[in-house]
Design a protein around this motif. Sequence first.
Motif, PDB file in Angstrom:
ATOM      1  N   ARG A 186       7.447  -4.658   6.451  1.00 58.21           N
ATOM      2  CA  ARG A 186       8.650  -3.645   6.157  1.00 58.21           C
ATOM      3  C   ARG A 186       8.169  -3.017   5.076  1.00 58.21           C
ATOM      4  N   ASN A 187       8.424  -1.747   4.913  1.00 58.55           N
ATOM      5  CA  ASN A 187       8.163  -0.950   3.673  1.00 58.55           C
ATOM      6  C   ASN A 187       6.538  -0.783   3.632  1.00 58.55           C
ATOM      7  N   LYS A 188       5.718  -1.210   4.568  1.00 62.69           N
ATOM      8  CA  LYS A 188       4.436  -0.738   4.332  1.00 62.69           C
ATOM      9  C   LYS A 188       3.875   0.255   5.268  1.00 62.69           C
ATOM     10  N   GLY A 189       4.770   0.933   5.718  1.00 66.02           N
ATOM     11  CA  GLY A 189       4.257   2.200   6.616  1.00 66.02           C
ATOM     12  C   GLY A 189       3.326   2.003   7.669  1.00 66.02           C
ATOM     13  N   TYR A 190       2.522   2.974   8.016  1.00 60.59           N
ATOM     14  CA  TYR A 190       1.707   2.913   9.182  1.00 60.59           C
ATOM     15  C   TYR A 190       0.778   1.609   9.185  1.00 60.59           C
ATOM     16  N   ARG A 191       0.318   1.320   7.949  1.00 55.72           N
ATOM     17  CA  ARG A 191      -0.502   0.216   7.949  1.00 55.72           C
ATOM     18  C   ARG A 191       0.110  -0.996   8.401  1.00 55.72           C
ATOM     19  N   GLY A 192       1.406  -1.333   7.885  1.00 62.21           N
ATOM     20  CA  GLY A 192       2.338  -2.162   8.632  1.00 62.21           C
ATOM     21  C   GLY A 192       2.614  -2.465  10.082  1.00 62.21           C
ATOM     22  N   ILE A 193       2.637  -1.246  10.306  1.00 61.43           N
ATOM     23  CA  ILE A 193       2.613  -1.053  12.160  1.00 61.43           C
ATOM     24  C   ILE A 193       1.485  -1.530  12.849  1.00 61.43           C
ATOM     25  N   ILE A 194       0.349  -1.076  12.399  1.00 60.94           N
ATOM     26  CA  ILE A 194      -1.051  -1.412  12.799  1.00 60.94           C
ATOM     27  C   ILE A 194      -1.148  -2.935  12.849  1.00 60.94           C
ATOM     28  N   LEU A 195      -0.863  -3.671  11.611  1.00 65.11           N
ATOM     29  CA  LEU A 195      -0.918  -4.925  11.588  1.00 65.11           C
ATOM     30  C   LEU A 195       0.002  -5.719  12.365  1.00 65.11           C
ATOM     31  N   CYS A 196       1.309  -5.342  12.545  1.00 61.48           N
ATOM     32  CA  CYS A 196       2.004  -5.881  13.571  1.00 61.48           C
ATOM     33  C   CYS A 196       1.535  -5.790  14.880  1.00 61.48           C
ATOM     34  N   VAL A 197       0.795  -4.764  15.435  1.00 61.67           N
ATOM     35  CA  VAL A 197       0.376  -4.837  16.528  1.00 61.67           C
ATOM     36  C   VAL A 197      -0.785  -5.716  16.872  1.00 61.67           C
TER      37      VAL A 197
END
Lengths: 445, 114
Positions: free
Chosen positions: A186-197
């Motif tokens: 969380r709080n890591k923006g788009y990079r965070g979302i990509i990493l989650c996927v």
Amino acid sequence: MQQPDKILDYLETVRCQIRWKRAQPIVLEELRNHIFDQMEAYQKSGLDDEKATDQTLAQMGDPVMVGQQLDRAHRPRPDWTLLGLTGVILLLGLVVQNVVGSDSENMRAIEHQIIWASISIVVLFASYFADFTIIGKYPKFIFIFLCALIIASFYFSKTVNGRVINVIYPLLLFPTVYAGFVYSMRNKGYRGIILCVAAFIIPAFLALFVLSLTILFLLCASCLIILTVSILKGWFQVKKNGALLILYLSTLLVLSVLGMMSLGMFGDAYAQSIRVTINPDLDSTGYGYVGTVIQQLLSHSQFIGEGLPIGSFETNRVSDFLPDINTNYLLTYLIYQFGWIALIIVVVLFTAFIVRAGMLCKKQKSVLGYLTSLAIILTFAVQIIVYIVSNLGFLLLPPLFLPLMSYGGVALVINMLLIGFLLSVFRTETLMKEETEISKTVAQG
Amino acid sequence: MSVDKSLLAGSTTMLILKLLEEADMYGYQMIEELSIKSKNVFELKAGTLYPLLHLLEQKEFVTSYDKSTDQARMRKYYSITKAGLKHLHEKKREWQRVASAVNNVLGGVSLATA
């Protein structure tokens, strides 16, 4: 402002009275702020530091008394409704297994299940007291550990009919551990979302290898919902619509790549199973056999009481013609043996469980508590829904487990472990919050 | 000026909820407001206030949220809920009944001199 020793002593005395450790920092923070406000006021009115401190502490009241009262206000309590429902479902499961066991003359099975049930109760309390916050403390470590465990169980386990059965168990834990991973991103923006996927690829890939569409569906549905909710709640701090678009496009990409790979390898098997699911009669002795039997059993079931005799079978004993009644087709068996009322009871119990848990989840203020409980609820909801739907004869997604009821020790233990974590989320009431919170209320201020 | 504490026992909840009915407040603010409004009669101790607030939060009569201040200090604000408002109105009615009953027994003593 420096903290005079007297104030530190005062707070320490209060802290010692509060037995529940997790409540301590939050309560003390509030008291500390109060003390500073009060001291500032006294200092402004002309008192020197020493006098201001003394007056402030006198105004606070006896630290032991204050601490004891706070201790009374902050005692962890389990949610008795959920714990009670868990007990009822577990007990009902054992009764049902006993009935099935005596029907199919397999009395060893019930002994096994009772032993596993006892172990699972210990595990439930262990995970309840271990507390879900460990997921938030070492999210990446636990995530990598689970992935390693999943891969290891893939290489070092028996294969049954081309399926690597043991991989399913650690995969059941995946959504919950994934919630911790999302929390750490969380709080890591788009990079965070990509990493989650990206983090989702390993289990999805293995789920395909396990040849279980059900577990793949469980993983996809729960992980996608977790990510969607996190984006909608603004925890990634990005534009919601754009983020959702990225999430779904990248998921689609991952799934289609995996899908094509697996179609290449197991395409024929999938295609055949889908054809037969839609019309079991196509292959009523092979793939479609179970579907055909379920249709016949259900069409001969009554509302209450044993179903009517079925002409095409020689015996009336379900275990003779429907395989795996204690694991995969428990509900079909119960409906035929005791009537549709059995289904209603099971549905009511599980619905109560999910609804209660959902209500408590909605009230969670802590991001980690919210995500963890959501993940566990989804893991249960998908298992339950797929099981019920498949037991009604629609077998596109084959049944996995009916939590706490279907036969099998490891699944029982894992589901109880998850319930233990779930209960540990809810014993925190409204108290817990994050150390570096990004709550909406701050944005307003 | 202080009064016999036992007179106040049990009604602190009502007073706190009444304060929160008007605005969201943090603990220190409540003590100040109460002191001003009661012309220094009610000097609520912080050690009494916070356990009470936390119990009220558990009963879902109030909810709390954090708000940072200019001094980068986090403040926990409390806000009254629907259930809290309902409880306040019940308590108020109860209090008015008791107050009028006490006055009746005391024989028409006016509140100003009591």
